[in-house]
Design an enzyme around this catalytic site. Structure first.
Site, PDB file in Angstrom:
ATOM      1  N   ASP A 443       0.837  -1.199   0.000  1.00 39.28           N
ATOM      2  CA  ASP A 443       0.000   0.000   0.000  1.00 39.28           C
ATOM      3  C   ASP A 443       0.876   1.254   0.000  1.00 39.28           C
ATOM      4  O   ASP A 443       0.830   2.068   0.908  1.00 39.28           O
ATOM      5  CB  ASP A 443      -0.926  -0.009   1.219  1.00 39.28           C
ATOM      6  N   GLU A 444       1.649   1.401  -1.051  1.00 39.83           N
ATOM      7  CA  GLU A 444       2.578   2.526  -1.158  1.00 39.83           C
ATOM      8  C   GLU A 444       2.779   2.829  -2.647  1.00 39.83           C
ATOM      9  O   GLU A 444       2.074   3.640  -3.225  1.00 39.83           O
ATOM     10  CB  GLU A 444       3.900   2.194  -0.463  1.00 39.83           C
ATOM     11  N   ASP A 451      14.970   7.090  -3.244  1.00 40.28           N
ATOM     12  CA  ASP A 451      15.220   5.819  -3.915  1.00 40.28           C
ATOM     13  C   ASP A 451      15.634   6.054  -5.364  1.00 40.28           C
ATOM     14  O   ASP A 451      16.575   5.440  -5.880  1.00 40.28           O
ATOM     15  CB  ASP A 451      13.965   4.939  -3.887  1.00 40.28           C
ATOM     16  N   TRP A 502      16.873  12.966  -0.514  1.00 41.69           N
ATOM     17  CA  TRP A 502      15.586  12.771  -1.171  1.00 41.69           C
ATOM     18  C   TRP A 502      15.314  13.958  -2.112  1.00 41.69           C
ATOM     19  O   TRP A 502      15.238  13.794  -3.318  1.00 41.69           O
ATOM     20  CB  TRP A 502      14.489  12.610  -0.125  1.00 41.69           C
ATOM     21  N   GLU A 714      14.300  -4.521   0.170  1.00 41.00           N
ATOM     22  CA  GLU A 714      14.334  -3.231   0.863  1.00 41.00           C
ATOM     23  C   GLU A 714      15.346  -3.241   2.000  1.00 41.00           C
ATOM     24  O   GLU A 714      16.000  -2.242   2.283  1.00 41.00           O
ATOM     25  CB  GLU A 714      12.944  -2.904   1.409  1.00 41.00           C
TER      26      GLU A 714
END
Length: 911
Positions: A443-444, A451, A502, A714
């Protein structure tokens, strides 16, 4: 000489482009070495009318040459002729075409239409229109988009092969439309149908599973342009004369899956309703569409200890499962998806978190093929319910992603490293689905910027990412500002902005595209976003000129986190923030130079020097110690060139000591991992980089390979040695960030790296890794194919290099001094290794004194025969030849053989 692979804006004979100044590229094939383009001549025609004639231009530019002719017209086919002369006075010609879409959005007469079904109606609406044509058709183009995701059918057949169109953009700012050639699908009597799913626009999205992120009603927007052979034209456009009904797709959500009822769906029919829509946000398709690119047959049918019926496809993919079956009327078939089985061999969907990923089909009693329309799943296994005998149905896994061309190849003699490369490649394919997602299953599935930036170099070695990143960066620019900074995810649904590593994506990704593909325009388009990000940081610095406030991710998921209270790792998070601040400031400085912005280049050059000095004062002692003597602290110091020259050796030793303390394993997270092997290899410690790379126990890249991974995890320990799982609630088995090691594999192991943008000039410098005796690397650049093949076997090194026309290569051969600069051509080198030469030197007629004078021999003797120089017998033999020594002192023979065997062993390990 001949020209090949002619392209307009990276595409072959594209239709539906709206670039005002499209750019042309071509490649040169020549049988002669050292071929360079001397001149080019481009002519662009609209029919018989010349709209652009470049004349003969004395230039070697053959990549992204910009159109500079008359203003282009909408919906017009242009023919392009290119003629090239090389330095050998050979000539070659090539042709291509491109077709424009609508330059002015005011040309769209269509309205965005929606429905007025009840709020609890989950069926996907089908918008439809019937029309006739009574004249012979010359051509027809369909322009279509949606609030949601759509498919169009014209007289039965589906239009195009693209999926999840129009893709995910910052909808309030930008909405892509697609252009289709539908000439062959039209008849006298026609029916057009457009089905729209919730998709990213209205569907459930984000950790909180909220719907209606952009709007509470889906919408359809389409305009069909028909040109008849008599020269007349007709337009069929969405408006309130269209009908809308519910169809067989009864429910569809990206996270949750899809329900298709072909037996007894309730159908409601209404008139379409006009939906307010600002046409100024429309933009023609910018990147490669999402398509099914590979179809995979089942590897195994499984019945689990719990009695679950599973299909194993052998590969963790993003996509869908096609089911061919003849069921009973009303029979329900349920397909559930998961990445992995638990340690007992049972179905394990927990890595999906709240995402259900369940597809349900209700059969009509006939032979049917089911394939979902508006969802996608991350899976290797499916659990099938509602079918007694799985062998009676045909299952096919359909891999789905943005259809970027494969441009890179990496393989070697080590099967486990090859599997790692496969895992990296699949991680890219699975997560580059219109945007660069962090993961494809739970759910992402968001466009996490951290990333994407750490993986961008690796991605661009494996696939042509130019258009993909161009499109994504346009959304980034639309959602960034000097006031807010740059979002953590793009398109932004979280409302979280500005964190180092990021948000630095705003500078790093355009620079990667420029360096890889020679695309200066992406720097022009993103200049504001790039420099405003640096300006944002500057505006939030303290009196010391450093950024030391606000939220930071730090070295996310680093394994030294036991020294910290959260997932940010042990490295000072503001040290990382300022390291990246300096890094992207330098990128902006370089971009300003490329763009001819001298004043800005001087400004950011001064900022770089000032900030670097402040950084050194804050984070290094006078003796060269780092405030965070972690692996990542040392890695960024070396890789980003932050450390003072006098301190680099000490910091390298700090890094090596830390690695040794971790038993030659890394402990880095999202920030340190992409650079750790680079930092070692580039600072005289390549063997240590190779050691880390080849580790097979936790934590390492090959640990996951040994555990059966087919994608990148991950976490380093997503699956533990006993088969249990990390239970943090954040454990994707398809996360590409740690696949960033692929950049090092191409650059250092295969040895291919660019020296000038687009690989106009590049370097071939392969570096040996123990356990790998041969490597194949290849890269299809914008100039042509680069090949670097290296083998070290049986005392010989062989190197094969291919240099494309119109480029130059700097060749640095393993175990050789100096470099060679070579033009285009194919080159082969073969020579003895240093260790084989040393073994040869240790002939029977050499004296033992000569042998032990060699540093390598000293190391070998001390390793295999400690204290041998204290042996009186050996001392006596120093002045003898080895044959004499062995004749008079046979006790020394085992020692001699041990040395030779050790050298031979090291030779086999490419030492």
């Amino acid at each position: 000489m001949n020209l090949y692979d002619l392209r307009t804006e990276y595409r072959v004979d594209p239709i539906g482009i709206t670039a005002l100044k499209p750019r042309f590229s071509w490649k040169i094939n020549s049988e002669e070495n050292d071929t360079v383009q001397k001149s080019y001549h481009i002519v662009v025609k609209n029919g018989d009318t010349v709209v652009f004639d470049s004349g003969v231009v004395e230039s070697s530019q053959s990549v992204l040459v910009e159109y500079a002719g008359d203003a282009l017209l909408s919906e017009t086919l242009y023919h392009v002729e290119v003629e090239v002369v090389d330095n050998h006075e050979h000539q070659a010609k090539g042709e291509m075409t491109f077709e424009t879409a609508l330059f002015d959005n005011a040309e769209f007469k269509a309205e965005m239409i929606t429905h007025d079904f009840a709020d609890d109606e989950t069926a996907c609406p089908v918008f439809e229109k019937e029309f006739t044509t009574d004249k012979e058709i010359a051509s027809a183009r369909l322009y279509a988009t949606a609030h949601g995701v759509y498919e169009v059918y014209l007289n039965g057949p589906r239009v195009g092969e693209d999926r999840m169109t129009p893709g995910w953009t910052s909808y309030h700012n930008r909405l892509q439309y697609q252009t289709y050639d539908v000439t062959a699908l039209l008849n006298d009597n026609n029916k057009i149908e457009m089905t729209v799913g919730n998709g990213w626009y209205k569907g459930i999205l984000g950790f909180t599973l909220e719907p209606n992120r952009y709007g509470d009603h889906v919408g359809a927007f389409a305009q069909l342009h028909i040109t008849y052979k008599d020269g007349t034209k007709e337009v069929i456009a969405t408006d309130d004369s269209w009908d809308v009904r519910t169809g067989t797709i009864r429910y569809s959500e990206i996270y949750m899956g899809e329900t298709i009822n072909t037996y007894d769906p309730e159908v409601y029919t209404r008139k379409a309703v006009i939906k307010p829509f600002d046409k100024s946000v429309l933009t023609a398709q910018e990147n490669e569409p999402v398509r099914i690119t590979e179809r995979i047959s089942p590897k195994e049918f499984i019945v689990t200890p719990k009695g679950e019926k599973l299909v194993d496809f052998g590969q963790n993919i993003t996509g869908l499962v096609e089911v061919k079956v003849k069921g009973e009327k009303g029979q329900k078939i349920v397909i559930r998806h998961a990445e992995v089985l638990d340690k007992d061999g049972n179905f394990y969907p927990e890595t999906l978190r709240s995402a259900k990923s369940i597809d349900t089909y209700i059969c009509n009693g006939q032979e049917q093929t089911f394939l979902p329309h508006f969802t996608f799943h991350g899976f290797r296994y499916i659990c099938v319910e509602g079918l007694e005998d799985l062998s009676t149905a045909k299952f096919t896994a359909c891999a789905m992603h943005s259809d970027m061309a494969k441009i890179g190849e990496f393989s070697c003699s080590n099967k486990k490293v090859n599997q790692l490369q496969s895992n990296i490649s699949w991680g890219l394919r699975d997560n580059f689905l219109d945007i660069p997602t962090d993961c494809p299953q739970r759910d992402e599935r968001l466009g996490w910027t951290g990333d994407a930036q750490v993986f961008s170099w690796t991605a661009s070695y494996n696939r042509n990412t130019a258009l993909f990143f161009t499109k994504w960066m346009r959304d980034m620019s639309a959602e960034s500002s000097l006031e807010k900074g740059v979002p953590h995810v793009c398109p932004d649904i979280l409302g979280q902005y500005s964190a180092s590593a990021w948000s630095d994506v705003a500078c790093i990704v355009p620079w990667v595209v420029y360096q890889t593909f020679g695309d200066k325009r992406i720097l022009e388009e993103n200049w504001r976003c790039m420099h405003e990000w640096v300006d944002y940081i500057t505006n939030h610095c303290g009196e010391n000129g450093l950024w030391q406030s606000g939220f930071q991710y730090g070295d996310w998921l680093a394994l030294d986190k036991e020294e910290s209270a959260d997932r940010t790792g042990a490295t000072d998070k503001y040290m990382i923030a300022n390291a990246y601040y300096i890094y992207v400031t330098d990128i902006v400085r370089q971009a300003a130079v490329v763009l001819g912005k001298k004043e800005e280049a001087d400004k950011y050059s001064a900022l770089y020097e000032k900030t670097l000095e402040s950084f050194r004062d804050e984070y290094y002692t006078k003796t060269g110690r780092i405030v965070s003597e972690t692996q990542t602290g040392a890695v960024v110091s070396l890789y980003f060139n932050l450390a003072r020259d006098k301190d680099r050796e000490k910091i390298l030793n700090t890094l090596i000591t830390n690695i040794a303390n971790h038993k030659d394993h890394l402990s880095t997270g999202f920030v340190g991992t992409p650079y750790i092997c680079h930092a070692l290899s580039e600072n005289g410690a390549h063997e240590k980089a190779a050691t880390i790379f080849m580790k097979e126990d936790y934590p390492s890249w090959l640990y996951s390979v040994n555990m059966g991974a087919t994608t990148i995890w991950e976490r380093w320990n997503s699956i533990k040695p006993d088969g249990t799982f990390d239970e943090s609630g954040m454990n994707s088995l398809n996360h590409y960030a740690y696949g960033s090691i692929g950049d090092w594999m191409y650059r250092k192991v295969a040895g291919i790296s660019q020296l000038e943008p687009g690989y106009k000039k590049f370097k071939i410098e392969p570096m040996f890794v123990k356990g790998i005796e041969s490597v194949h690397g290849a890269l299809d650049t914008v100039y042509g194919r680069i090949v670097s093949d290296v083998t070290c076997r049986e005392g010989k090194i062989t190197v094969h290099v291919e240099v494309p026309a119109n480029t130059t290569a700097v060749i640095i051969l393993p175990e050789k001094e100096g470099e060679q600069v070579l033009g285009s051509g194919s080159y082969d080198f073969e020579y003895a290794t240093q260790t084989s030469l040393l073994v040869e030197k240790f002939s029977m007629e050499s004296t033992l004194g000569e042998v032990v004078a060699e540093p390598l021999a000293v190391e070998m003797f001390n390793s295999y025969a400690p204290g041998m120089l204290d042996n009186p017998l050996i001392k006596f033999a120093f002045g003898m030849s080895l044959s004499e020594m062995l004749g008079q002192a046979p006790e020394a023979k085992p020692l001699y053989e041990a040395v030779i065997n050790a050298l031979n062993k090291q030779e086999k390990e490419n030492g």
